[in-house]
Design a protein around this motif. Structure first.
Motif, short mmCIF file in Angstrom:
data_model
loop_
_atom_site.label_atom_id
_atom_site.label_comp_id
_atom_site.label_asym_id
_atom_site.label_seq_id
_atom_site.Cartn_x
_atom_site.Cartn_y
_atom_site.Cartn_z
N TRP A 4 0.63 -1.78 -0.14
CA TRP A 4 -0.26 0.43 0.13
C TRP A 4 0.87 0.97 -0.17
O TRP A 4 1.96 1.16 0.79
N TYR A 5 0.07 2.27 -1.27
CA TYR A 5 1.53 3.60 -0.77
C TYR A 5 -0.07 4.41 -0.92
O TYR A 5 -0.72 5.06 -0.63
N ALA A 6 0.48 5.58 -0.16
CA ALA A 6 -0.07 7.00 0.18
C ALA A 6 0.47 7.97 -0.94
O ALA A 6 2.15 8.33 -1.04
N VAL A 7 -0.33 8.11 -1.29
CA VAL A 7 0.00 9.69 -2.42
C VAL A 7 -0.52 10.61 -1.93
O VAL A 7 -1.50 11.27 -2.00
N GLN A 8 0.26 11.83 -2.01
CA GLN A 8 -0.45 12.96 -1.77
C GLN A 8 -0.82 13.65 -2.70
O GLN A 8 -0.42 14.08 -4.07
N VAL A 9 -2.90 14.39 -2.63
CA VAL A 9 -3.32 15.04 -3.79
C VAL A 9 -3.76 17.06 -3.42
O VAL A 9 -3.35 16.56 -1.52
N THR A 81 0.05 15.08 -6.23
CA THR A 81 1.56 15.82 -5.10
C THR A 81 2.79 15.18 -5.99
O THR A 81 3.35 15.06 -6.54
N LYS A 82 3.13 14.09 -4.53
CA LYS A 82 3.31 13.11 -4.51
C LYS A 82 2.98 11.99 -3.98
O LYS A 82 2.68 11.66 -3.48
N ILE A 83 3.84 10.71 -4.57
CA ILE A 83 4.04 9.32 -3.64
C ILE A 83 4.69 9.50 -2.21
O ILE A 83 5.67 10.23 -2.98
N LEU A 84 4.56 9.13 -1.29
CA LEU A 84 5.18 9.02 0.11
C LEU A 84 6.33 8.62 -0.27
O LEU A 84 6.50 7.10 -0.66
N GLY A 85 7.87 8.57 0.29
CA GLY A 85 9.06 8.32 0.05
C GLY A 85 9.82 8.38 0.33
O GLY A 85 10.12 9.50 1.33
N VAL A 91 7.97 4.84 -0.30
CA VAL A 91 8.05 3.47 0.29
C VAL A 91 6.73 3.21 0.92
O VAL A 91 5.88 4.25 0.85
N PRO A 92 6.14 2.08 0.71
CA PRO A 92 5.19 1.29 1.38
C PRO A 92 5.11 2.13 2.97
O PRO A 92 5.87 2.19 3.51
N ILE A 93 3.22 1.91 2.91
CA ILE A 93 3.17 2.86 4.14
C ILE A 93 3.59 1.10 5.22
O ILE A 93 3.63 -0.22 4.55
N GLU A 152 0.50 5.93 14.17
CA GLU A 152 0.89 6.21 14.04
C GLU A 152 0.48 6.20 12.76
O GLU A 152 0.62 4.77 12.30
N MET A 153 0.95 7.22 11.29
CA MET A 153 0.57 7.14 10.30
C MET A 153 2.05 7.70 9.39
O MET A 153 1.61 9.05 9.52
N PHE A 154 2.17 7.04 7.78
CA PHE A 154 3.00 7.77 7.47
C PHE A 154 4.80 7.85 7.83
O PHE A 154 5.55 9.32 7.99
N GLY A 155 4.12 7.15 8.66
CA GLY A 155 5.50 7.31 9.72
C GLY A 155 5.94 8.22 10.49
O GLY A 155 6.88 8.82 11.29
N ARG A 156 4.91 8.65 11.45
CA ARG A 156 4.72 10.41 12.32
C ARG A 156 3.46 9.63 13.18
O ARG A 156 3.07 9.27 12.13
N LYS A 157 3.23 10.27 14.16
CA LYS A 157 2.14 10.34 15.15
C LYS A 157 1.32 11.78 14.15
O LYS A 157 1.71 12.74 13.81
N THR A 158 0.20 10.98 14.26
CA THR A 158 -1.33 11.44 13.39
C THR A 158 -2.45 11.60 14.35
O THR A 158 -2.32 10.53 14.25
#
Length: 186
Positions: A4-9, A81-85, A91-93, A152-158
């Motif tokens: 699974w990949y998170a993509v920013q829009v 905008t960008k795929i998170l990496g 980098v997948p979640i 914990e989401m996208f490598g940080r506390k959210t």
């Protein structure tokens, strides 16, 4: 292996980019594309209505086994905008983050309303996706039937909003019979 990949829009364009992605990206590359939602109650016209809101504004999620091919396919989709990496590669979640999303929203990717009660300052969630999230509630707005939790989401506390209906509030000195509700204190 499916990841699974998170993509920013752009916030507010999630649904449009989702539809474009489904239409423009080759189905052999893109296994699934979704936006996680949460349910909450909103009062208007004198009645309560169940509504859905985007759980992570500004993100859509893509599921693929072929991330390199997905990268080239995403070039076709306007509005991304960008795929998170990490700057070098996508980098997948994390697996734990994927499990949290699956527990919260199931296969429909919709986190349903949770229900709970308050005794003194202790919140006990008796049903819904928040039942599994012990100790993560940061804030409850009883009037808006909303809770803010930290995950914990996208490598940080959210901080994330979820629907929570408090069905009962009692003072700290009130005792409930154990049979009345399950013990699952957050």
């Amino acid at each position: 292996m499916e990841r699974w990949y998170a993509v920013q829009v752009r916030t507010g364009r999630e649904e449009a980019v989702l539809q474009l992605s489904k239409k423009m990206i080759d189905g052999s590359v893109l296994k699934e594309c979704f936006i996680p939602y949460y349910e909450r109650m909103k009062r208007y016209q004198g009645e309560w209505h169940k509504e859905q809101y985007i759980l992570f504004p500004g993100y859509i999620f893509l599921v693929t086994e072929q991330v390199d091919e997905l990268f080239w396919e995403l070039k076709k989709v306007p509005g991304l905008t960008k795929i998170l990496g990490d700057g070098m590669e996508f980098v997948p979640i994390k697996e734990e983050e994927k499990v949290i999303l699956q527990k919260m929203g199931g296969s429909d990717h919709i986190a349903e309303m949770s229900k709970g009660y308050v005794i003194g300052d202790i919140v006990t969630v008796i049903s819904g996706p928040m039942k599994e999230m012990k100790g993560k509630i940061k804030f409850i707005d009883r009037h808006k039937r909303l809770a803010v939790i930290e995950i914990e989401m996208f490598g940080r506390k959210t901080e994330v909003r979820l629907g929570l209906e408090i069905v009962m509030k009692l003072s700290a000195d009130t005792r409930l019979l154990e049979d009345d509700y399950e013990k699952d204190t957050i």
